[in-house]
Design a protein around this motif. Structure first.
Motif, short mmCIF file in Angstrom:
data_model
loop_
_atom_site.label_atom_id
_atom_site.label_comp_id
_atom_site.label_asym_id
_atom_site.label_seq_id
_atom_site.Cartn_x
_atom_site.Cartn_y
_atom_site.Cartn_z
N VAL A 22 0.68 -1.28 -0.13
CA VAL A 22 -0.15 -0.07 -0.05
C VAL A 22 0.96 1.31 -0.10
O VAL A 22 1.87 1.56 0.94
CB VAL A 22 -0.92 0.13 1.30
CG1 VAL A 22 -1.72 1.37 1.32
CG2 VAL A 22 -1.96 -1.21 1.19
N LEU B 91 -0.21 4.73 8.71
CA LEU B 91 -0.97 3.84 7.92
C LEU B 91 -0.22 2.98 7.03
O LEU B 91 -0.75 1.83 6.73
CB LEU B 91 -1.75 4.79 6.95
CG LEU B 91 -2.82 5.54 7.55
CD1 LEU B 91 -3.72 6.57 6.78
CD2 LEU B 91 -3.83 4.94 8.50
N GLU B 92 0.72 3.46 6.48
CA GLU B 92 1.66 2.25 5.58
C GLU B 92 2.06 1.31 6.38
O GLU B 92 2.05 0.16 5.71
CB GLU B 92 2.51 3.07 4.74
CG GLU B 92 1.95 4.05 3.68
CD GLU B 92 3.12 4.71 2.98
OE1 GLU B 92 3.36 5.17 1.92
OE2 GLU B 92 4.40 4.96 3.60
N MET C 217 -0.90 -1.15 7.38
CA MET C 217 -1.36 -1.86 6.07
C MET C 217 -0.29 -3.07 5.72
O MET C 217 -1.03 -4.01 5.27
CB MET C 217 -2.09 -0.95 5.11
CG MET C 217 -3.20 0.01 5.29
SD MET C 217 -4.65 -0.87 5.74
CE MET C 217 -5.04 -1.29 4.08
N ASN C 218 0.90 -2.58 5.61
CA ASN C 218 1.78 -3.44 4.87
C ASN C 218 2.65 -4.36 5.90
O ASN C 218 2.90 -5.33 5.27
CB ASN C 218 2.88 -2.60 4.29
CG ASN C 218 2.42 -1.63 3.32
OD1 ASN C 218 1.65 -2.13 2.46
ND2 ASN C 218 2.98 -0.44 3.09
N TRP D 174 -3.32 -10.12 6.79
CA TRP D 174 -4.81 -10.22 7.08
C TRP D 174 -5.35 -11.46 6.99
O TRP D 174 -6.74 -11.43 7.25
CB TRP D 174 -5.24 -9.10 5.87
CG TRP D 174 -4.78 -7.60 6.13
CD1 TRP D 174 -3.54 -7.21 5.65
CD2 TRP D 174 -5.40 -6.65 7.00
NE1 TRP D 174 -3.64 -5.63 6.08
CE2 TRP D 174 -4.36 -5.33 6.89
CE3 TRP D 174 -6.43 -6.55 7.71
CZ2 TRP D 174 -4.76 -4.23 7.72
CZ3 TRP D 174 -6.75 -5.49 8.39
CH2 TRP D 174 -5.71 -4.13 8.45
N MET E 9 -9.55 1.21 7.37
CA MET E 9 -8.38 0.45 6.46
C MET E 9 -8.53 -0.91 6.88
O MET E 9 -8.33 -1.56 5.46
CB MET E 9 -7.01 0.82 7.41
CG MET E 9 -6.59 2.48 7.47
SD MET E 9 -6.75 3.29 5.81
CE MET E 9 -5.29 2.61 5.02
N ALA F 280 -8.93 -3.29 3.02
CA ALA F 280 -7.84 -4.44 3.14
C ALA F 280 -8.63 -5.65 2.79
O ALA F 280 -8.30 -6.46 1.72
CB ALA F 280 -7.11 -4.58 4.57
#
Length: 309
Positions: free
Chosen positions: A33, A57-58, A61-62, A66, A149, A153
């Motif tokens: 992301v 945020l990066e 998410m990364n 998930w 987020m 995802a």
């Protein structure tokens, strides 16, 4: 002597374990992301808060895995979040934003990348305190930014899986729906049914709607059987795209005319679709595709006209 033998044994074991770990492909996170924060509309604010938001945020998410699925590094889904901050209230750490979310997918045996999902979230509002850490608990959704987020995802991973296997993303999309249900009491716009036909609830609810099962099938037939096939056989791949538009996209629209999924899809596929048919295929095929696309999204007629050229 005994000590020497024990040390030698431990050394041999460590070598064996290391070789075994090297032989097992490392599992990577599902997403790659990129976050872009546009704060030009906000004046007189220390920009470090926006830099920290981007970094947070990066990382969130990364670095998170998930699902239990095994993604290799080169299989990570390329995504971007372009977040425009229209208002920032430092007194209560409230961000008022819109966001453009996009996910891409490589076309196999080619250098071409296709858009898998693209849509604007006009209610991308949240609270964020600089240097806060984001923690995700799927069953207890008590933070709006984490919910936003996490929602995207799951949605993006689910759609990506659908593009490689028919209905392959069902379990992940259901987790996305569960997140929406658990986010009902957050007090932010975008999570409730009948609030907006294009909000977060409406999008994932339609993906899981039985009437829109043809739209889910479209993801596989268009990408895997169509675009991926075009890399090795253009005529066969384009024929499969034509069949997917008729049997999946049109059928989904006919089954649930009020759903915006077919319209949203044609909004971001318009240029690609025009390029697939412009100057190619039979006139009958081009007219059939034109009729389908115009019937679903007349606002993009400039692109559909190119198909008939």
């Amino acid at each position: 002597m005994k000590c020497f033998i024990l040390q030698s044994f431990r050394f041999v074991c460590s070598v064996i374990v290391a070789l075994f770990l090297l032989s097992v492909p490392a599992a990577a996170q599902e997403l790659q992301v990129r976050i872009n924060i546009n704060s030009q509309q906000v004046q007189g604010t220390d920009k470090s808060v926006f830099d920290n938001l981007k970094q947070t945020l990066e990382q969130f998410m990364n670095e998170r895995q998930w699902t239990d699925l095994q993604f290799q590094e080169n299989e990570r889904i390329d995504c971007s979040f372009n977040i425009s901050v229209t208002k920032y209230d430092a007194s209560n750490n409230r961000f008022t934003c819109t966001a453009m979310i996009q996910a891409n997918r490589p076309v196999y045996n080619s250098a071409y990348t296709t858009t898998l999902y693209s849509n604007r979230d006009k209610n991308f509002d949240f609270d964020f305190v600089q240097f806060d850490q984001l923690n995700f608990n799927e069953e207890v959704i008590d933070n709006q930014l984490v919910a936003l987020m996490g929602y995207y995802a799951f949605l993006i991973i689910g759609i990506d899986l659908d593009s490689f296997s028919p209905m392959g993303g069902t379990d992940v999309l259901q987790r996305c729906m569960n997140l929406v249900n658990n986010a009902q009491d957050l007090g932010f716009t975008g999570w409730k049914s009948f609030e907006d036909s294009r909000n977060r609830f409406a999008i994932v609810n339609d993906y899981l709607d039985e009437a829109l099962k043809p739209f889910r099938q479209l993801q596989y037939d268009y990408y895997r059987m169509g675009l991926d096939e075009m890399a090795s056989n253009v005529e066969r791949g384009r024929g499969n795209v034509t069949t997917a538009l008729a049997n999946c996209l049109k059928k989904a629209h006919d089954n649930k005319p009020l759903s915006l999924l077919p319209q949203i899809w044609t909004d971001y596929k318009k240029d690609e679709l025009a390029n697939i048919y412009k100057g190619k295929g039979t006139q009958k095929e081009k007219e059939s595709v034109y009729d389908i696309l115009f019937g679903i999204n007349a606002s993009q007629n400039n692109s559909w006209e190119k198909i008939k050229q």
